[in-house]
Enzyme design. Structure first.
Site, PDB file in Angstrom:
ATOM      1  N   SER A 293       0.852  -1.198   0.000  1.00 27.77           N
ATOM      2  CA  SER A 293       0.000   0.000   0.000  1.00 27.77           C
ATOM      3  C   SER A 293       0.879   1.235   0.000  1.00 27.77           C
ATOM      4  O   SER A 293       2.010   1.205   0.493  1.00 27.77           O
ATOM      5  CB  SER A 293      -0.864   0.025   1.255  1.00 27.77           C
ATOM      6  OG  SER A 293      -0.070   0.357   2.385  1.00 27.77           O
ATOM      7  N   ASP A 294       0.377   2.321  -0.526  1.00 21.19           N
ATOM      8  CA  ASP A 294       1.086   3.589  -0.361  1.00 21.19           C
ATOM      9  C   ASP A 294       1.123   3.910   1.133  1.00 21.19           C
ATOM     10  O   ASP A 294       0.358   3.355   1.929  1.00 21.19           O
ATOM     11  CB  ASP A 294       0.413   4.706  -1.157  1.00 21.19           C
ATOM     12  CG  ASP A 294       1.410   5.816  -1.506  1.00 21.19           C
ATOM     13  OD1 ASP A 294       2.417   5.956  -0.782  1.00 21.19           O
ATOM     14  OD2 ASP A 294       1.190   6.538  -2.482  1.00 21.19           O
ATOM     15  N   CYS A 295       2.056   4.817   1.505  1.00 21.55           N
ATOM     16  CA  CYS A 295       2.335   4.973   2.925  1.00 21.55           C
ATOM     17  C   CYS A 295       1.167   5.591   3.670  1.00 21.55           C
ATOM     18  O   CYS A 295       0.788   6.728   3.408  1.00 21.55           O
ATOM     19  CB  CYS A 295       3.649   5.705   3.115  1.00 21.55           C
ATOM     20  SG  CYS A 295       4.962   4.646   2.475  1.00 21.55           S
TER      21      CYS A 295
END
Ligand SMILES: *[C@@H]1O[C@H](CO)[C@@H](O)[C@H](O)[C@H]1NC(C)=O
Ligand SMILES: *[C@@H]1O[C@H](CO)[C@@H](O)[C@H](O)[C@H]1NC(C)=O
Ligand SMILES: *[C@@H]1O[C@H](CO)[C@@H](O)[C@H](O)[C@H]1NC(C)=O
Ligand SMILES: *[C@@H]1O[C@H](CO)[C@@H](O)[C@H](O)[C@H]1NC(C)=O
Ligand SMILES: *[C@@H]1O[C@H](CO)[C@@H](O)[C@H](O)[C@H]1NC(C)=O
Length: 765
Positions: A293-295
Site C-alpha cells: 500500500s502507499d504509505c
C-alpha cells in the site's frame, strides 16, 4: 592450516577485532547467519539450495500469527529465535539511490550517490537502452550501500502513472503522458534494477515496485486531496491509458512489486479492491512478488475516506483484496483484531506474508552475509564512480529538448561569445536540479558553473527565488546589455510543483515572464531561454518574441545538469530530446477541471480531452517536439499498402459489412509486418535522432486521433544515413480499445506517420 602457526594471521585478527566498533556501523542486515549461529544450519528456510517456495513454506510454518503480522508492515519485526533481524522495506530509487525512505541513509562512509535527471527528462531521451542502463547503475550503487548497512533491498520505484494533467505536482516523477513510452520506460528501468548479474531469473539484484496503482494523478489541487479523491474513470480510459504501464511492468518487466495508491477508482479505494489487486495484478498479470500500500493509505481509507465502519474491517478488506504489505502500522495495529473478529483468517495472512518472504528469498536476504554473495565485492568505492557521474551528465544531455532555435542562435560559438550574461532564479541551481525523491548527489555542476567552464560569465539571479514576486529587472538588464549573449535559466522548483502540491496555473511563476521579456529587449546577441521544470509552461510569449532566439527545456536535469546544459549550448552535444508531454496554453488550466479524469473530449460540455492522443486544441509545444542542430529526412523503404486479416469460417463480418474486428489471439498470430524507414542526416553536424512512428486508426470507438506505435533513437553522422526498422504487430500496435475495454482492429485506412512523412495502409478481411 592452523592459525597458530601463522602469527601474521593472528595479527590480522587482532587488527580486525580492534576495528570492530567502527566496522559494526557498517554491517549489512541479513537473516540466516549460519556461520556465526550454527543452530540455524538445520532450518531449511536458510538453505539456499532449496527452491524459494519450499523455503518460504518452511519459514511460515514456524511462525506464530503475531510473528507473521510483524512482516505485513514496512518496519518488519525481527524474529530473533530464528535469526531474522528487523527489516525496513521502504527504500526509494526513482533516479538514483535516495534517502527519502527510512531504509536508506548516507553517512561519511557513503556521503552521496549518483543523482540522475528526474524521470521526466530521462523519458525525453527516448533511448530505451539508456533506461535500462540507468537502472543497472542505480542497483549497483544500492547493492554497494546495502553491503555496508546503509541501504535496503526493496525499492519503491518507478512511478509509472500517466502524466494526465500538466498541473500535477508529481508529473516530474513519471515518463510522461504516453502509455507506450511509459510502458517501455517502466519495463526497461525495472529490468535494469532487478536483473541478476548471474542471469538467474528467479534472483533479484534489488526489487523494484511500480506505483501508484491506479489512475492516481491528483495530489492536492484547490484543496482536493489525493487521500480522499475518487477518480471516476471509464473502462475505455482505464484499459488504454491508465493500466498499460502497470501491465507492462508486471508482464514485460517482471517487476517484484506493485504499490496501490491513495485514491479511489469509481468509488472503491484501490488498496481495498479485490478486482484490481487479486483479480488483475495477481490473477490476470500473474505478479511474482508483493503488493504494497502507499504509505498510510489504509489509515486514509479508514479515516479520510471512512470507507468501512471499523479499522478491523479496513485491515481485513485490504488483505482479503490481495494486499501483502502495508506501508505504515495499520496492519500491525489491526490485523490481529480482524482475525479475532472473524473478518480475516490466517490462511490469507499466510499467503500475504509468503509473497513478502519469497521476495526477500529471491534477494538473498535469507542466504547469510551478502558480502559473501554475488554482489559481495561491491562497496563505497562503487558509488559515485567517474563512469556513473558521466552517465548522469550523458542522460541529461540526451534528454534536453531544443524547442526554438532562430538562425544564428544556438549553438553558441565560444570563439565569438566573449561574455555571457547568465540570469534567472535557476541560473545557479543546485538542489533544484534533482527534482523530488532525490538522494544526496555525488556533487553538483550548476548551470552557471557549467557555462563558466567555457566562457566568461556575468551572473544575476534576477529574482529572489522561483516564485519571483518582484523581478530585479534593472540589474538583470544591465548585465544583459553588456554581454555578447544571454542565457536565462527560469522555471520552477519544488515550491511550485511537487508531491502534495499541484499547480493552479501553468505560466512561468510570478514576474519571470516580465524579467525574460525585459532582458531580451536590451540584449544585443542571442537570448537563450532555459526552462527548468517538471511540467510544461505556457511560454507562448517567448515563442513569438523574435528577441528570444532559442528555447531549451531541461527538466530537472540531475547533479550534472549544468554541465549538460553547457554541452548543448556550446554545441559539444547536438540536442536530441523530445517532449514526453503536451505543453498546453494557460487557458487549459483556466478552463479544465483537473479532477475530470476523462482522456477523450466531450463536445457536449466543451471538455477538450487530454494528451496528444485526444486533445485537438492549441498547444504551446506538442508531444514529440524537439529540434536538432542538424536536419534529418525520412523516406519509406518498405511497408505494405494492404494487410488482410483472415477470419474463421462463418464469422459475421464475412457476410456483412463490419467496421472493426475483435483482436483475439487466434486471429492475431503472425499478423505482423515490417516498416523500414531510411533516415538521412542532411545537415552539417552529427547527432542522434528519434524516429517516432505514429498511427492514426480509422475513427471508430472514440479512437485516439494518433497513437505511438514505437520509437527508435539512432545516431547518424553528418551526411550519413541509417535505417529504422519497426516490427508492427497489427493486433497490438494498430488496434484500439473499445468502450468495454476490448481491443479491436479497425478495418479501413490506417495512416502511419513520422514527422511530415505519411504512409497509408488498408486493413481488410
Ligand atoms: C542438526 O540436525 C542434525 C541431524 O538431524 C542433528 O544431529 C544436529 O544436532 C542438529 N544441529 C543443531 C545445531 O540443531
Ligand atoms: C479465508 O478467507 C478467504 C477470503 O475470505 C476465504 O476464501 C477462505 O476460504 C478462508 N479460508 C479458511 C481456511 O477459512
Ligand atoms: C553558485 O553556486 C555554488 C554552489 O552552491 C556556489 O558555491 C557559488 O558561490 C555560487 N555562485 C555564485 C556566483 O553565487
Ligand atoms: C499562479 O499560481 C500560483 C500558485 O501556484 C499563484 O501564487 C500565482 O498568483 C498564480 N498566478 C496567476 C497569474 O494566477
Ligand atoms: C543511447 O544511450 C546510450 C548510453 O547508454 C548511448 O551509448 C547511445 O548512443 C544512445 N543512443 C543514441 C542513438 O543516441
Amino acid at each position: 592450516m592452523a592459525p597458530a602457526s601463522f602469527p601474521c594471521f593472528a595479527g590480522l585478527c587482532i587488527v580486525l577485532l580492534s576495528l570492530r566498533p567502527i566496522l559494526s556501523q557498517a554491517q549489512p542486515v541479513f537473516a540466516c547467519d549460519v556461520a556465526n549461529n550454527p543452530g540455524l544450519k538445520n532450518l531449511s528456510f536458510c538453505d539456499p539450495s532449496l527452491d524459494v517456495q519450499a523455503r518460504v513454506s518452511d519459514l511460515v510454518s514456524r511462525l506464530t500469527l503475531q510473528e507473521k503480522i510483524g512482516w505485513l508492515v514496512n518496519a518488519a519485526k525481527g524474529i530473533t529465535r530464528l535469526g531474522i533481524p528487523n527489516y525496513e522495506w521502504w527504500s526509494e530509487a526513482l533516479h538514483g539511490v535516495s534517502n527519502v525512505g527510512p531504509g536508506t541513509r548516507f553517512t561519511s562512509l557513503v556521503p552521496g550517490a549518483t543523482s540522475f535527471p528526474q524521470v521526466i527528462l530521462t523519458a525525453a531521451t527516448f533511448n530505451e537502452s539508456l533506461f535500462h542502463t540507468i537502472g543497472k547503475v542505480v542497483s549497483t550503487e544500492a547493492r554497494a550501500m546495502h553491503n555496508v548497512g546503509l541501504a535496503g533491498l526493496t525499492y519503491w520505484s518507478p512511478n509509472v502513472n500517466i502524466f494526465r494533467d500538466p498541473r500535477w505536482g508529481r508529473g516530474q516523477e513519471t515518463p510522461g503522458e504516453d502509455p507506450v513510452l511509459s510502458s517501455k520506460y517502466g519495463a526497461a528501468y525495472v529490468r535494469g534494477l532487478q536483473q541478476s548479474d548471474d542471469g538467474d531469473k528467479e534472483k533479484l539484484k534489488v526489487a523494484a515496485c511500480c506505483k501508484h496503482y491506479t489512475a492516481y494523478d491528483v495530489d492536492n489541487w484547490k484543496g482536493i486531496q489525493r487521500y480522499s479523491f475518487n477518480a471516476i474513470v471509464t473502462q475505455q480510459d482505464m484499459d488504454d491509458t491508465f493500466q498499460p504501464p502497470f501491465k507492462s511492468c508486471v508482464i514485460d518487466g517482471d517487476v517484484a512489486s506493485v504499490m496501490c495508491s491513495y485514491n479511489q477508482v469509481n468509488g472503491k479505494p484501490t488498496c481495498g479492491d479485490p478486482d484490481l489487486l487479486a483479480g488483475v495484478i495477481r490473477g490476470q498479470w500473474k505478479l511474482n512478488g508483493y503488493i504494497v500500500s502507499d504509505c498510510d493509505s489504509l489509515n486514509e481509507m479508514f479515516n479520510a475516506q471512512k470507507y468501512t465502519k471499523t479499522p478491523e474491517e479496513t485491515a481485513a478488506l485490504a488483505v482479503n483484496s490481495g494486499l501483502d504489505l502495508n506501508c505504515g502500522n495499520f496492519l500491525s495495529n489491526n490485523a490481529q483484531k480482524a482475525v479475532d473478529r472473524g473478518l480475516l483468517n490466517e490462511t490469507t495472512i499466510d499467503k500475504a506474508v509468503s509473497n513478502n518472504f519469497a521476495t526477500m528469498m529471491r534477494l538473498g536476504f535469507f542466504d547469510g552475509n551478502p558480502t559473501n554473495q554475488l554482489y559481495g565485492k561491491l562497496g563505497p568505492k562503487d558509488v559515485c564512480t567517474p563512469e556513473n557521474q558521466n552517465l548522469a551528465r550523458e542522460v541529461a544531455r540526451q534528454g534536453i529538448v531544443l524547442l526554438k532555435n532562430s538562425a544564428g542562435s544556438l549553438p553558441l560559438s565560444s570563439a565569438s561569445i566573449k561574455s555571457l550574461a547568465v540570469i534567472g532564479p535557476n541560473a545557479n541551481a543546485t538542489h533544484t536540479m534533482l527534482g523530488n525523491y532525490e538522494g544526496i548527489p555525488c556533487k553538483y555542476t550548476t548551470p552557471l558553473q557549467g557555462l563558466t567552464a567555457t566562457t566568461a560569465t556575468l551572473y544575476q539571479p534576477g529574482c529572489a527565488d522561483t516564485s519571483c514576486a518582484t523581478a530585479q529587472v534593472d540589474a538583470a538588464k544591465k548585465v544583459a546589455a553588456s554581454a555578447d549573449a544571454v542565457v536565462l535559466v527560469m522555471g520552477s522548483d519544488q515550491s511550485i510543483e511537487r508531491e502534495s502540491l499541484d499547480r493552479v496555473n501553468i505560466t512561468l511563476p510570478g514576474q519571470q515572464q516580465l524579467l525574460v521579456s525585459k532582458v531580451a529587449s536590451v540584449s544585443k546577441g542571442p537570448v537563450i531561454l532555459v526552462i527548468m521544470s517538471g511540467g510544461g509552461m505556457d511560454v507562448q510569449f517567448a515563442k513569438e518574441d523574435p528577441k528570444i532566439t532559442s528555447i531549451l527545456w531541461v527538466g530537472f536535469p540531475g547533479e550534472a545538469g549544468g554541465a549538460a546544459i553547457a554541452d548543448v549550448i556550446f554545441g559539444a552535444y547536438n540536442p536530441s530530446g523530445r517532449l514526453p508531454m503536451t505543453w498546453y496554453p494557460e487557458s487549459y488550466a483556466d478552463t479544465v477541471d483537473m479532477t475530470d479524469m476523462h482522456m477523450r473530449p466531450n463536445p457536449a460540455t466543451g471538455f477538450p480531452g487530454r494528451s496528444y492522443r485526444f486533445y485537438k486544441g492549441p498547444t504551446v509545444f506538442s508531444f514529440g517536439d524537439g529540434l536538432s542542430y542538424t536536419a534529418f529526412s525520412h523516406e519509406v523503404v518498405a511497408a505494405p499498402k494492404v494487410v488482410s486479416l483472415a477470419l474463421e469460417e462463418g464469422h459475421a463480418c464475412l457476410s456483412s459489412e463490419c467496421k472493426s474486428i475483435e483482436a483475439v489471439e487466434e486471429r492475431c498470430e503472425n499478423l505482423a509486418f515490417d516498416i523500414h524507414l531510411r533516415v538521412k542526416n542532411v545537415g552539417e553536424m552529427r547527432g542522434s535522432h528519434t524516429v517516432l512512428l505514429f498511427s492514426s486508426p480509422p475513427q471508430l470507438h472514440n479512437a485516439p486521433q494518433k497513437q505511438l506505435v514505437g520509437f527508435q533513437k539512432m545516431h547518424i553522422e553528418a551526411g550519413g544515413e541509417g535505417v529504422a526498422r519497426f516490427d508492427v504487430d497489427v493486433c497490438k500496435h494498430l488496434s484500439v480499445v473499445d468502450e468495454n475495454g476490448k481491443r479491436r482492429v479497425g478495418l479501413g485506412d490506417h495512416l502511419l506517420h513520422v514527422g511530415s512523412l505519411k504512409h497509408s495502409l488498408t486493413l481488410r478481411v
